[in-house]
Motif scaffolding. Structure first.
Motif, PDB file in Angstrom:
ATOM      1  N   SER A 196       0.825  -1.203   0.000  1.00 36.63           N
ATOM      2  CA  SER A 196       0.000   0.000   0.000  1.00 36.63           C
ATOM      3  C   SER A 196       0.863   1.258   0.000  1.00 36.63           C
ATOM      4  CB  SER A 196      -0.921   0.002   1.226  1.00 36.63           C
ATOM      5  OG  SER A 196      -1.659   1.210   1.317  1.00 36.63           O
ATOM      6  N   LEU A 197       1.919   1.258   0.804  1.00 38.95           N
ATOM      7  CA  LEU A 197       2.813   2.414   0.867  1.00 38.95           C
ATOM      8  C   LEU A 197       3.553   2.606  -0.455  1.00 38.95           C
ATOM      9  CD1 LEU A 197       4.325   2.009   4.464  1.00 38.95           C
ATOM     10  CD2 LEU A 197       2.510   3.567   3.725  1.00 38.95           C
ATOM     11  N   LYS A 198       4.063   1.520  -1.007  1.00 44.50           N
ATOM     12  CA  LYS A 198       4.787   1.615  -2.278  1.00 44.50           C
ATOM     13  C   LYS A 198       3.884   2.118  -3.402  1.00 44.50           C
ATOM     14  CE  LYS A 198       8.288  -2.034  -1.618  1.00 44.50           C
ATOM     15  NZ  LYS A 198       8.746  -3.350  -2.113  1.00 44.50           N
ATOM     16  N   SER A 199       2.620   1.721  -3.360  1.00 40.68           N
ATOM     17  CA  SER A 199       1.697   2.079  -4.439  1.00 40.68           C
ATOM     18  C   SER A 199       1.440   3.575  -4.523  1.00 40.68           C
ATOM     19  CB  SER A 199       0.365   1.339  -4.273  1.00 40.68           C
ATOM     20  OG  SER A 199      -0.362   1.844  -3.163  1.00 40.68           O
ATOM     21  N   VAL A 200       1.682   4.307  -3.422  1.00 41.89           N
ATOM     22  CA  VAL A 200       1.497   5.763  -3.439  1.00 41.89           C
ATOM     23  C   VAL A 200       2.842   6.486  -3.440  1.00 41.89           C
ATOM     24  CG1 VAL A 200      -0.794   5.703  -2.412  1.00 41.89           C
ATOM     25  CG2 VAL A 200       1.216   5.846  -0.917  1.00 41.89           C
ATOM     26  N   GLY A 201       3.914   5.737  -3.729  1.00 39.05           N
ATOM     27  CA  GLY A 201       5.214   6.356  -3.901  1.00 39.05           C
ATOM     28  C   GLY A 201       6.027   6.551  -2.647  1.00 39.05           C
ATOM     29  N   ILE A 202       5.609   5.981  -1.529  1.00 41.88           N
ATOM     30  CA  ILE A 202       6.383   6.094  -0.283  1.00 41.88           C
ATOM     31  C   ILE A 202       7.521   5.077  -0.319  1.00 41.88           C
ATOM     32  CG2 ILE A 202       6.300   5.766   2.221  1.00 41.88           C
ATOM     33  CD1 ILE A 202       3.438   6.899   2.107  1.00 41.88           C
ATOM     34  N   MET A 213       8.056  -6.905  11.906  1.00 41.18           N
ATOM     35  CA  MET A 213       8.231  -5.704  11.096  1.00 41.18           C
ATOM     36  C   MET A 213       8.538  -6.021   9.645  1.00 41.18           C
ATOM     37  SD  MET A 213      10.807  -3.633  13.592  1.00 41.18           S
ATOM     38  CE  MET A 213      10.626  -3.725  15.376  1.00 41.18           C
ATOM     39  N   ARG A 214       8.134  -5.077   8.793  1.00 44.29           N
ATOM     40  CA  ARG A 214       8.668  -5.011   7.436  1.00 44.29           C
ATOM     41  C   ARG A 214       9.104  -3.575   7.192  1.00 44.29           C
ATOM     42  NH1 ARG A 214       6.400  -7.126   1.528  1.00 44.29           N
ATOM     43  NH2 ARG A 214       8.019  -6.059   0.311  1.00 44.29           N
ATOM     44  N   ILE A 215      10.254  -3.435   6.590  1.00 41.72           N
ATOM     45  CA  ILE A 215      10.914  -2.147   6.456  1.00 41.72           C
ATOM     46  C   ILE A 215      11.263  -1.907   4.996  1.00 41.72           C
ATOM     47  CG2 ILE A 215      13.065  -0.909   7.031  1.00 41.72           C
ATOM     48  CD1 ILE A 215      12.973  -2.650   9.682  1.00 41.72           C
ATOM     49  N   ILE A 216      11.063  -0.679   4.539  1.00 45.56           N
ATOM     50  CA  ILE A 216      11.532  -0.287   3.207  1.00 45.56           C
ATOM     51  C   ILE A 216      12.372   0.983   3.328  1.00 45.56           C
ATOM     52  CG2 ILE A 216       9.742  -1.357   1.806  1.00 45.56           C
ATOM     53  CD1 ILE A 216       8.259   1.333   1.763  1.00 45.56           C
ATOM     54  N   GLY A 217      13.375   1.078   2.469  1.00 42.26           N
ATOM     55  CA  GLY A 217      14.195   2.277   2.433  1.00 42.26           C
ATOM     56  C   GLY A 217      15.078   2.441   3.656  1.00 42.26           C
ATOM     57  N   ILE A 244      20.535  -5.474  15.006  1.00 46.63           N
ATOM     58  CA  ILE A 244      20.648  -5.776  13.579  1.00 46.63           C
ATOM     59  C   ILE A 244      20.230  -4.534  12.803  1.00 46.63           C
ATOM     60  CG2 ILE A 244      19.851  -7.254  11.699  1.00 46.63           C
ATOM     61  CD1 ILE A 244      19.125  -9.334  13.854  1.00 46.63           C
ATOM     62  N   GLN A 245      21.003  -4.155  11.818  1.00 49.20           N
ATOM     63  CA  GLN A 245      20.644  -3.017  10.981  1.00 49.20           C
ATOM     64  C   GLN A 245      19.917  -3.500   9.733  1.00 49.20           C
ATOM     65  OE1 GLN A 245      23.286   0.235  10.442  1.00 49.20           O
ATOM     66  NE2 GLN A 245      24.550  -0.277  12.223  1.00 49.20           N
ATOM     67  N   ILE A 246      18.795  -2.843   9.439  1.00 46.18           N
ATOM     68  CA  ILE A 246      17.964  -3.256   8.309  1.00 46.18           C
ATOM     69  C   ILE A 246      17.592  -2.034   7.483  1.00 46.18           C
ATOM     70  CG2 ILE A 246      15.718  -4.189   7.637  1.00 46.18           C
ATOM     71  CD1 ILE A 246      15.869  -6.118   9.875  1.00 46.18           C
ATOM     72  N   GLN A 247      17.740  -2.155   6.180  1.00 38.60           N
ATOM     73  CA  GLN A 247      17.254  -1.147   5.248  1.00 38.60           C
ATOM     74  C   GLN A 247      17.068  -1.796   3.885  1.00 38.60           C
ATOM     75  OE1 GLN A 247      19.973   2.109   4.480  1.00 38.60           O
ATOM     76  NE2 GLN A 247      21.769   0.778   4.615  1.00 38.60           N
ATOM     77  N   GLY A 248      16.452  -1.064   2.977  1.00 39.69           N
ATOM     78  CA  GLY A 248      16.172  -1.637   1.659  1.00 39.69           C
ATOM     79  C   GLY A 248      14.751  -2.142   1.623  1.00 39.69           C
ATOM     80  N   ASP A 249      14.542  -3.431   1.740  1.00 40.83           N
ATOM     81  CA  ASP A 249      13.207  -4.021   1.815  1.00 40.83           C
ATOM     82  C   ASP A 249      13.352  -5.391   2.455  1.00 40.83           C
ATOM     83  OD1 ASP A 249      10.677  -5.030   1.534  1.00 40.83           O
ATOM     84  OD2 ASP A 249      10.416  -4.411  -0.544  1.00 40.83           O
ATOM     85  N   GLU A 250      13.101  -5.456   3.756  1.00 36.54           N
ATOM     86  CA  GLU A 250      13.251  -6.712   4.500  1.00 36.54           C
ATOM     87  C   GLU A 250      12.216  -6.794   5.608  1.00 36.54           C
ATOM     88  OE1 GLU A 250      17.696  -8.357   4.616  1.00 36.54           O
ATOM     89  OE2 GLU A 250      17.504  -6.471   5.700  1.00 36.54           O
ATOM     90  N   SER A 251      11.944  -8.028   6.006  1.00 30.42           N
ATOM     91  CA  SER A 251      11.056  -8.279   7.140  1.00 30.42           C
ATOM     92  C   SER A 251      11.845  -8.966   8.244  1.00 30.42           C
ATOM     93  CB  SER A 251       9.902  -9.194   6.713  1.00 30.42           C
ATOM     94  OG  SER A 251       9.229  -8.661   5.604  1.00 30.42           O
TER      95      SER A 251
END
Length: 351
Positions: A196-202, A213-217, A244-251
């Motif tokens: 849903s977030l990606k679909s509006v350009g977030i 969690m799921r994380i993007i960016g 743990i450091q997470i970025q990009g697109d991971e759960s």
């Protein structure tokens, strides 16, 4: 298929171990814009944080997610009258086919695939067994079901593999199948929210459902700063065991025997039940999995909890899980090599 061996981490002493994933806050105040909102659904706290997005757009996106989550909870709760899963379960028990939406069919088929890869340790078809143990409601008090009743269920052994489709018509060749997606529905909700977030350009956000969690960016896109996720000891809330450091697109998802349980005559019974024995899993007390897809991570965490120290490696390989961290009932830790490379032990207490 790539094989791997586990690398034991030092035992964390005195844990009565409770893995809780949380976002570690920075000591300094960020200079970039962020919008954060918390609401309650799925019987837990949900937190959405969006950065580097206009405030009005971020707030609207969060409101959309909350509305979708509330509807999702009603539709997918196995015991919610009027929900789609309850309707499916009624049709199965009456041995009647039922027409379902394409999205529901797709999720059930995906869950069937994950169940097969887990050797059916993760099996959403065991709702009847979940009900026998009393975990269909929020009132978990015992007593445990009798051995005779469990054996009767095992004789029938209903499973999601008994579910089949003719077009969009769902049928089951076992009337005792009752679907319960408690093992991966939150993962699906996380995937829906991020879509849903990606679909509006977030592009930069974190969705947190009770620690899953799921994380993007990035947390700070200007500096390419990752979100830093901590594994916390609940007996000492200020003590972080690992980060743990997470970025990009991971759960990152955790399954634990501490989350839902009851005690009966001095013994603790967890809500995570082994379909092969009919009894709660009692080896690992917590499993954390990182995977791009939250639905897969959620299912795998459940399967690895049940697999225990002897079989988790086989199940992880079959489910293509390369990043997992586990703690057994003796407080011994297990970690895959890829996870070990990313984990930073913060408060190590070894023998």
């Amino acid at each position: 298929m790539t094989s791997f061996s586990f690398r034991p981490l030092p035992i964390f002493k005195g844990l009565s171990f409770f893995l809780l994933l949380l976002v570690l806050s920075s000591c300094s105040q960020p200079s970039y814009e962020k919008v954060q909102q918390t609401f309650y659904v799925f019987g837990t706290e949900v937190q959405v944080e969006i950065v580097d997005t206009p405030k009005d757009k971020a707030q609207h996106a969060i409101q959309t997610i909350e509305a979708r989550f509330q509807k999702f909870n009603r539709d997918w709760h196995a015991w919610e009258p009027g929900g789609i899963i309850a309707k499916i379960n009624t049709a199965i028990s009456q041995q009647k086919p039922i027409e379902v939406q394409e999205s529901i069919k797709a999720f059930i088929l995906k869950s069937k695939k994950l169940a097969a890869e887990s050797d059916y340790l993760f099996d959403p078809g065991i709702g009847q067994l979940v009900n026998l143990w009393g975990f269909h409601s929020e009132d978990w008090h015992g007593p445990p079901p009798s051995q005779k009743v469990i054996q009767q269920w095992l004789t029938s052994r209903p499973s999601i593999k008994n579910i089949h489709f003719k077009g969009n018509r769902l049928i089951s060749d076992n009337p005792n199948v009752q679907l319960d997606f408690g093992g991966n529905a939150k993962g699906l909700a996380l995937d829906i929210a991020i879509h849903s977030l990606k679909s509006v350009g977030i592009q930069n956000a974190i969705v947190n459902i009770g620690g899953d969690m799921r994380i993007i960016g990035s947390k700070n896109p200007n500096r390419h700063q990752a979100w830093r996720i901590g594994i916390q000891n609940p007996k000492h809330p200020g003590q972080i065991l690992a980060a743990i450091q997470i970025q990009g697109d991971e759960s990152i998802v955790t399954s634990g025997s501490y989350q839902r349980y009851f005690e009966w005559k001095g013994k603790r019974y967890s809500h995570i039940i082994n379909p092969n024995t009919g009894y709660p899993a009692d080896h690992f007390i917590s499993v954390t999995v990182i995977h791009k897809d939250a639905t897969t991570a959620d299912a795998a965490a459940t399967a690895l909890m049940i697999a225990g120290p002897k079989h988790w490696q086989k199940i992880a390989q079959q489910m293509q899980i390369t990043e997992a961290f586990m703690v057994d009932d003796n407080q011994k830790t297990y970690v895959t090599p890829d996870m070990a490379k990313r984990m930073q032990l913060i408060n190590e207490d070894s023998d």
